[in-house]
Design an enzyme around this catalytic site. Structure first.
Site, PDB file in Angstrom:
ATOM      1  CB  THR A  63     -31.494  20.678  68.781  1.00 15.47           C
ATOM      2  OG1 THR A  63     -30.120  20.323  68.874  1.00 15.47           O
ATOM      3  CG2 THR A  63     -31.600  22.165  68.526  1.00 15.47           C
ATOM      4  CG  HIS A  75     -26.297  24.447  66.271  1.00 18.32           C
ATOM      5  ND1 HIS A  75     -27.581  24.854  66.561  1.00 18.32           N
ATOM      6  CD2 HIS A  75     -26.134  23.264  66.902  1.00 18.32           C
ATOM      7  CE1 HIS A  75     -28.161  23.934  67.322  1.00 18.32           C
ATOM      8  NE2 HIS A  75     -27.295  22.964  67.543  1.00 18.32           N
TER       9      HIS A  75
END
Ligand SMILES: [Zn+2]
Lengths: 308, 139
Positions: free
Chosen positions: A52, A129
Site C-alpha cells: 500500500t 480501507h
C-alpha cells in the site's frame, strides 16, 4: 478541506469522477506527470504495509510530487509516545497531504481532526480501507465498462474481510447489482451487512458454501483468503480450504468474460496456473490501485487549493 | 428547600419513570452541594407516571447530554422564582465526553486525552456511533 477516512466521505458522483480521472490518467499519463510538482506526500505507516505504501509513493511520484515518511511505528516519534493528534499537526508543517495506516481503528480520523492538510486513510485496523475499495471499483469498471447490472460473487472469509464488506457497501449504491456470498458456514457475511446494507436497500443476494455451483452465474468473482487462524480446529480448516481454492479446472465453468479479483497478497486460494487466464485480473488490480490513488491525491490537493 | 418553590435553578420534568436516578448520576448532580429533589413515580396526565428532578442552583447546568439519556424530558429554567425558559433538549447531534467508547480496538483506548465523541447516526433507533471507530454507544 477534504479527507478520505471511509467510503462514506465520497458521494457516487465523487467516485465516478475519481474513476473518470483515473481512466484519463491511464489513457494519457503525460498530461498528469507534472500536476503535483512541488507538492509532498507524507506516508505515516504505524504498521507496515509495503504494498500500500509503495502504491501511494509511486502514485505521488508519477504526479511529479515528492514523498517522505516512515514505514513502521518503531522508527517514528510514535515510539517516543507522541500522540496521533500531535504527529498530524507536526506533519502538516512538512507536507501537503498525508496518508496514514494504523493498527487502531479511528486513528486517521484523529489525524484529520488535527491536521491542516488532507488525510487519506490507508487502513485502520479492521475498520476502513477506502483506497482498496476504490481500487476494486476502478478495476471492475475497466474490465466491465460499467458498475451497474451485474452479479458479483464474493468468496472466502466473508466474516472478517473488511475489503469484502466495504465493496458490498460501495457496489450497493449502483443499479442492478446482485451478490452471491460464497463462504464456509464458519465465516459468513455478518448480519449487520445483510440487514442494514443489502435488505434495507432491496438488493438481491444468495448465500452458499458451494463455489463451483454458482461460478457459471458470476460476472465478477472476488476471492479472499481463508485464514487458518479463523478456525477452531485444524480438521475444519483442512476440510474446507480446498473448496475455496480457484483452479483452472473450476474456472472452466465460469463465464468467458468473468473478472477474477483478489485484494492480494494471496497465499494459495488462487492457484498460480490461473494467472495465465485472461479472466485473472488481480495484477491489473494492483496497477489500478496506483492510478486511483493518483486521481485521489490530485482531487484532494485541488480541493485544498480551491479553498485557499 | 420546599420542593415546590425554587428560587434559581431547573426543574427537569416528564422524565420516563424509573430514569430519575440514572439522570441524577449521569448529570453528575451527586457532585453538587446544592439542594436537589428527586420525585419518583409522580402522577402525570400525559405519561401516567413520571419522575421529576428539581435542582436549586445558581450555576448553569450542562444539560446538552440529557436528550441522549431521555429525549422527551422538559427542562424548566427558574430565575428569581419565575419560570423564564421551558424547552425539550431532544436528541443531541453530538455528545462529547458523556459516554466512553468500549471498543478495545478504538484509538481512544490508547490515546487517553482524546475527547470521546459520539454522533447521532440513526434518529429513529437513537443510534449513536463513535466518530473514530463507528462502534455503537452503550450506556
Ligand atoms: Zn471508538
Amino acid at each position: 478541506m477534504r479527507h478520505l477516512i471511509g467510503m462514506d466521505d465520497l458521494s457516487v458522483a465523487d467516485i465516478d469522477k475519481l474513476i473518470a480521472t483515473a481512466e484519463d490518467i491511464i489513457a494519457s499519463p503525460e498530461k498528469y506527470s507534472d500536476v503535483c510538482r512541488g507538492k509532498k506526500l507524507a506516508t505515516l505507516f504505524y504498521e507496515p504495509s509495503t504494498r500500500t505504501r509503495l502504491s501511494f509513493e509511486a502514485a505521488m511520484m508519477e504526479l511529479g510530487g515528492g514523498v517522505l515518511g516512515f514505514s513502521e511505528a518503531q522508527s517514528s516519534s510514535a515510539a517516543k509516545g507522541e500522540s496521533v493528534a500531535d504527529t498530524a499537526k507536526v506533519i502538516s508543517c512538512f507536507a501537503d497531504i498525508m496518508v496514514m495506516r494504523h493498527f487502531k481503528e479511528g486513528a486517521p480520523m484523529v489525524a484529520a481532526r488535527n491536521a491542516s492538510i488532507p488525510v487519506i486513510n490507508a487502513g485502520d485496523g479492521g475498520h476502513n480501507h477506502p483506497t482498496q475499495t476504490l481500487t476494486d471499483l476502478l478495476t471492475i469498471k475497466r474490465e466491465k465498462g460499467r458498475l451497474t447490472n451485474m452479479t458479483i460473487g464474493l468468496c472466502g472469509d466473508l466474516k472478517f474481510g473488511r475489503t469484502v464488506h466495504s465493496l458490498i457497501e460501495a457496489m450497493s449504491r449502483y443499479e442492478g447489482i446482485r451478490f452471491v456470498l460464497i463462504a464456509p458456514e464458519e465465516l459468513p457475511v455478518p448480519d449487520y451487512i445483510k440487514h442494514e446494507v443489502l435488505e434495507k436497500n432491496g438488493i438481491p443476494y444468495e448465500e452458499t458454501t458451494d463455489l463451483e455451483a454458482v461460478l457459471p452465474s458470476l460476472d465478477v468473482l472476488y476471492m479472499t483468503r481463508v485464514q487458518r487462524e479463523r478456525f477452531f480446529n485444524e480438521q475444519d480448516y483442512i476440510r474446507l480450504k480446498d473448496s475455496y481454492i480457484l483452479t483452472p479446472l473450476k474456472l472452466a465453468k465460469a463465464k468467458a468474460d468473468c473478472t477474477v479479483l483478489h485484494p492480494l497478497p494471496r497465499v494459495n486460494e488462487i492457484s498460480v496456473a490461473v494467472d495465465k487466464d485472461p479472466r485473472a485480473c488481480y495484477f491489473k488490480q494492483v496497477l489500478c490501485g496506483k492510478y486511483i490513488r493518483m486521481a485521489l491525491i490530485k482531487m484532494l490537493l485541488e480541493s485544498t487549493s480551491e479553498e485557499a | 428547600m420546599k420542593v415546590d418553590s425554587i428560587r434559581n435553578g431547573v426543574v427537569i420534568d416528564h422524565i420516563t419513570p424509573g430514569r430519575g436516578m440514572a439522570i441524577y448520576r449521569f448529570l453528575g448532580l451527586d457532585r453538587l452541594n446544592c439542594p436537589i429533589a428527586i420525585i419518583m413515580n409522580a402522577a402525570s396526565r400525559r405519561m401516567g407516571a413520571k419522575d421529576i428532578i428539581k435542582v436549586d442552583v445558581d450555576l448553569p447546568l450542562e444539560l446538552d447530554a440529557l436528550g441522549y439519556i431521555d429525549p422527551d424530558v422538559t427542562v424548566n429554567v427558574i430565575e428569581n422564582g419565575i419560570l423564564t425558559r421551558k424547552y425539550h433538549p431532544g436528541l443531541p447531534e453530538e455528545i462529547v465526553d458523556i459516554v466512553k467508547c468500549k471498543n478495545p480496538r478504538c484509538i481512544t483506548t490508547t490515546e487517553q486525552e482524546l475527547p470521546h465523541v459520539f454522533r447521532l447516526t440513526d434518529k429513529e433507533n437513537r443510534t449513536y456511533r463513535c466518530i473514530y471507530c463507528e462502534s455503537k454507544s452503550k450506556e
